[in-house]
Structures are given as C-alpha cells and as structure tokens.
Design an enzyme around this catalytic site. Structure first.
Site, PDB file in Angstrom:
ATOM      1  N   GLY A  78       0.798  -1.215   0.000  1.00 11.61           N
ATOM      2  CA  GLY A  78       0.000   0.000   0.000  1.00 11.61           C
ATOM      3  C   GLY A  78       0.832   1.266   0.000  1.00 11.61           C
ATOM      4  O   GLY A  78       2.039   1.251   0.261  1.00 11.61           O
ATOM      5  N   ASN A 228      -1.401   3.521 -15.809  1.00  6.74           N
ATOM      6  CA  ASN A 228      -1.541   2.143 -15.345  1.00  6.74           C
ATOM      7  C   ASN A 228      -1.599   1.127 -16.478  1.00  6.74           C
ATOM      8  O   ASN A 228      -1.464  -0.070 -16.228  1.00  6.74           O
ATOM      9  CB  ASN A 228      -2.797   2.007 -14.476  1.00  6.74           C
ATOM     10  CG  ASN A 228      -2.650   2.750 -13.162  1.00  6.74           C
ATOM     11  OD1 ASN A 228      -1.660   2.588 -12.461  1.00  6.74           O
ATOM     12  ND2 ASN A 228      -3.622   3.584 -12.836  1.00  6.74           N
ATOM     13  N   HIS A 363      23.829  11.867 -55.426  1.00  5.99           N
ATOM     14  CA  HIS A 363      22.934  10.806 -55.876  1.00  5.99           C
ATOM     15  C   HIS A 363      23.498   9.422 -55.585  1.00  5.99           C
ATOM     16  O   HIS A 363      24.670   9.157 -55.838  1.00  5.99           O
ATOM     17  CB  HIS A 363      22.690  10.850 -57.400  1.00  5.99           C
ATOM     18  CG  HIS A 363      22.673  12.209 -58.003  1.00  5.99           C
ATOM     19  ND1 HIS A 363      21.553  13.000 -58.028  1.00  5.99           N
ATOM     20  CD2 HIS A 363      23.653  12.927 -58.610  1.00  5.99           C
ATOM     21  CE1 HIS A 363      21.838  14.146 -58.627  1.00  5.99           C
ATOM     22  NE2 HIS A 363      23.103  14.132 -58.980  1.00  5.99           N
ATOM     23  N   TYR A 387      34.584  -2.972 -46.651  1.00  6.90           N
ATOM     24  CA  TYR A 387      34.485  -4.212 -45.877  1.00  6.90           C
ATOM     25  C   TYR A 387      34.939  -5.405 -46.716  1.00  6.90           C
ATOM     26  O   TYR A 387      34.462  -5.601 -47.837  1.00  6.90           O
ATOM     27  CB  TYR A 387      33.029  -4.387 -45.433  1.00  6.90           C
ATOM     28  CG  TYR A 387      32.752  -5.548 -44.514  1.00  6.90           C
ATOM     29  CD1 TYR A 387      33.557  -5.793 -43.405  1.00  6.90           C
ATOM     30  CD2 TYR A 387      31.662  -6.386 -44.735  1.00  6.90           C
ATOM     31  CE1 TYR A 387      33.282  -6.848 -42.549  1.00  6.90           C
ATOM     32  CE2 TYR A 387      31.375  -7.447 -43.887  1.00  6.90           C
ATOM     33  CZ  TYR A 387      32.194  -7.674 -42.793  1.00  6.90           C
ATOM     34  OH  TYR A 387      31.917  -8.722 -41.946  1.00  6.90           O
TER      35      TYR A 387
END
Length: 459
Positions: A78, A228, A363, A387
């Site tokens: 409470g 809630n 572009h 990469y």
C-alpha cells in the site's frame, strides 16, 4: 525558510502494462515517466528526494542515479507502507514533504510549487492536490467543509449518490508537515478488504488529531493522470507531445501540423525553424535557427547547425553543420560529421564518415568509414568499398578531388588533393594529388555485330 523534501513512489510493478519493462521506466516522449517526475521535483528546491523503489529497483536506480536517495519497499503493501520506507531518511526532520507518484509524468513544477505555497498559506498539516474530472468514476471524491478544507476523502465504491456527483477527485499527490506525516504513518492499519496500508488514512488521522487538511486544485486534470496501462500511456504521450510542440511554437518554431509531429522532451530547436508533418525528433537533438526539417524525417541525438534542410531523410547520432542540404531519402548513420555547405542528396548513405565544407554527394552513393575533404564532388553511384568480410577499412578523399560516376574506391585507399577518378573506375591503389585515375577495361566496338547476331537467330 521552511525546508522541503520529496518522496516519489516508484515501487509498483505495473502488471496492467503487460510488459517486461517496469512501469515507471516506460518512456513518455522519449524520457522515462519517473524521470519526468524527478526533473520537475528538482525545480522545487527540495533538500532531499527519496525514491521508494521495489520492482525493478536496480533499473530505476540506474536511471535516476544520484538525483535521489533510495528506500526499498520489498513487499507492496500500500501507499502508506511505501512512504513509511522513507522514514530512515526523513522522519526526524522539520519541514514539508511532498509525496508524488512516479507514474504521473505530466505533473509540472509550477503546480507542485503552487501546492506547497497553498499548504503554507493555509496553515495546513496536510494538503491534497485535487482535480476536476469530466468522468470521476473510480476516483476518491473530495468532500469539503464550509471553510473549504477537506472534510473527508470518499472512495468511489463507498460514496453515496450525492457524493458520486462530486467531480473534484483525489490525485494521489499530497503535501504534509513532515514530522506529523511520519507520526501518523505509525497509526495506519491494514484493516480493509485488500489488507493494505493506505496513505488516505493519514489524512483522516491528521484531521482527527486536530490538524487542518486543505486542498489545492490543479489547473488541469491532465497533469494528474496516472499511467496504469498502455491506453493511459498513449494518452499521456499525446498530451506531452502537444505540450512540447506548443512550447516550441511559443519560442518561435513553426510546426506545420503538431498532431503529426513527434519531438522528444529533451530536444532543442532554434527560432524560425520549420518542422513539417511526419517528422520524428528524438533524444537530445539540437537544431539551430532557420532550418527546414521534414516532411517525414527522423532525427535522433543529432547536433544540427543553422539554415540546414533535411527532407524525407534519417539522421542518427551525428553532427551536421550550417547551410547543409540533406535528402530527399538520405541516411546519415551514427558517428558522422557533416561540415558546412555540404549536400547529401537522394539515396545517399553516409556511415561513420566526415565531409569537409562544400563537398557534395548528390545521388545514389554509399560513403562509409571515409574522410572526405572540402570541395569534393562524389558522382552518382560512388561507393567506398570498406568491408572485406572480416575487417572495415577507411577511405581518404582529400580536398578538391572529383570522383566520377559509378566509381568503386577499394579501401584502404587515399585519393589525393585535386585528383580525378574517371567514371566507372575501380580504384585499388592510392591516387596522387592532381592525377587522373582510370581503372576500367578499354572499350571495344565490334562492327556489324548486331546484324550477325540477328542473322544467326533467323537461321
């Protein structure tokens, strides 16, 4: 000067949210709802702020950090029981304590300040923040006496027909004389159907002991909404978003359609900037003056200069200078830095790269892990091939270089100052300054090829 303290109730699990995230950590306009409450409380000049935590205690502490002291409510018994957990921090201190729920992100410092001042002026030992609800169903009703003070708080289920007509409700925010609060808490019992200790019982105890219980009415019911479930969360988001947009507009920002614009609570926008519909501005974004943002752009944690235009584009965690043009349909990925007067055009992706002043990629290009100097032109289809399947490598393009259309720059590679790369080239070696690099097969024309081909088909 009377000392002030604050107790923020943030221990609930929020089962109706149906979420793995603890209730008070759900964001409203990009900031956890309990953080909204703490930020507003911090403006009140309080000596101590005690956050009562329970479910998700460590996550709440991580969010709020040193802004609060903490009290642990191991079992949720409470609201009075929750406040009682703050006793070791506050019970022997003189002053005023404001108690606020951590799931009320819309409450403002101005309203809480007015509550505190009313409490002092009324000579009250307890003051309830109330609000007028269009539909008070489910809320405790405020019954006032002839002096305008609180006679009692009646829960909806216990209210008679006349009391249910009352639209003034208890918001769950209170102001107390600190010593009297903790004395009264020791008298609260759990003799009720839920077996919990309710903070509203403290009001009855203080009144029975002869203390004045006053009430201050919030200027808007919206401020007092408790979250809630996801429905209330969406409503709070809508109200907060509208509040944020209004404040920016008061400060000189044009927002074409506030209902279709999302701006985080921590964003800063300069005057005479125009925000078009469908724009999402998240995190601690800073946007300068005279900018044009949107329509349909997403910006997160960026620092953007003055007179910059971003249309139909995405930019995250990057720095963008003055007089920059981005879009449409560009993507600025994190850790990029775009200097003044740069153009990043349609269908260009920039990742973890820097662009010097006046450079252009207009572009259909991918510029990743690159250092692009000033006044560089990257033609349509320029690619920094960064990469190899295992490692990422960097490309350096020095000032004044010109990269022709459909060029592949195989990193690691450096294009020297003022150098040219011919259209269609694949560049694997460094290019000296002011040189022309051509990395493509020589053209061969086969005379009468088409006639021979068609002749074969006929036969």
């Amino acid at each position: 000067m009377v000392k002030r303290y604050a107790v923020i109730l943030a221990a609930g699990q929020g089962t109706r949210m149906k979420s793995k995230l603890y209730k008070v950590l759900h964001p409203v306009c990009g900031k956890p709802m309990v953080q909204h409450v703490v930020d507003q409380v911090s403006k009140l000049g309080v000596e101590k702020t005690i956050a009562v935590v329970g479910f998700g205690a460590e996550q709440v502490k991580e969010q709020l950090g040193a802004q609060c002291e903490y009290a642990l409510q191991e079992k949720q018994l409470g609201t009075a029981h929750a406040v009682m957990q703050a006793a070791p921090h506050l019970q022997n201190l003189e002053g005023i304590t404001i108690v606020v729920c951590g799931d009320t992100p819309l409450i403002t410092a101005e309203t809480m300040e007015a509550l505190l001042e009313h409490h002092m002026t009324a000579g009250a030992k307890a003051t309830v923040l109330t609000a007028i609800a269009d539909d008070p169903t489910g809320y405790g009703r405020i019954v006032r006496n002839s002096d305008g003070h609180v006679e009692k708080i009646v829960e909806h289920k216990d209210a008679n027909e006349q009391e249910r007509e009352i639209r003034e409700i208890n918001t769950g925010t209170y102001c107390f004389d600190n010593r009297m609060l903790f004395q009264a808490l020791t008298k609260v019992t759990n003799n009720n159907a839920q077996g919990e200790y309710y903070l509203t019982d403290v009001i009855e105890i203080i009144k029975a002991d002869g203390g004045i219980v006053s009430a201050y009415q919030a200027p808007s019911f919206d401020e007092t909404i408790g979250i809630n479930d996801r429905i209330a969360l969406a409503e709070a988001e809508r109200i907060m978003r509208d509040r944020i947009c209004r404040q920016h507009m008061k400060n000189g920002v044009t927002i074409i359609d506030p209902a279709c614009t999302y701006i985080s609570a921590e964003a800063t926008i300069g005057r005479d900037t125009v925000i078009y519909p469908g724009t999402v501005i998240e995190g601690k974004t800073v946007i300068g003056e005279d900018c044009t943002i949107g329509p349909h752009s997403e910006i997160k944690n960026c620092h953007i200069g003055h007179r910059t235009s971003i249309r139909h584009s995405v930019a995250h965690d990057s720095e963008i200078g003055d007089d920059v043009t981005i879009g449409p349909f560009a993507h600025i990925r994190p850790l990029s830095k775009i200097d003044d007067e740069v153009r990043i055009g349609n269908f260009v992706e920039v990742k973890k790269s820097t662009f010097g002043k006046g450079s252009k990629a207009s572009h259909l290009s991918y510029i990743g892990d690159a250092e692009v100097g000033a006044d560089v032109n990257l033609g349509c289809g320029s690619i920094t091939v960064n990469y190899d399947g295992v490692h990422k490598y960097r490309t350096k393009i020095e000032d004044g270089a010109f990269i022709g259309c459909n060029a592949n720059l195989i990193a690691p590679v450096t294009i020297g100052q003022g150098a040219y790369v011919a259209a269609g080239s694949t560049v694997t070696d460094d290019v000296p300054g002011r040189a022309l690099a051509i990395g493509r097969a020589r053209q061969v024309n086969k005379e009468n090829y088409v006639d021979r081909l068609r002749g074969k088909k006929k036969s």
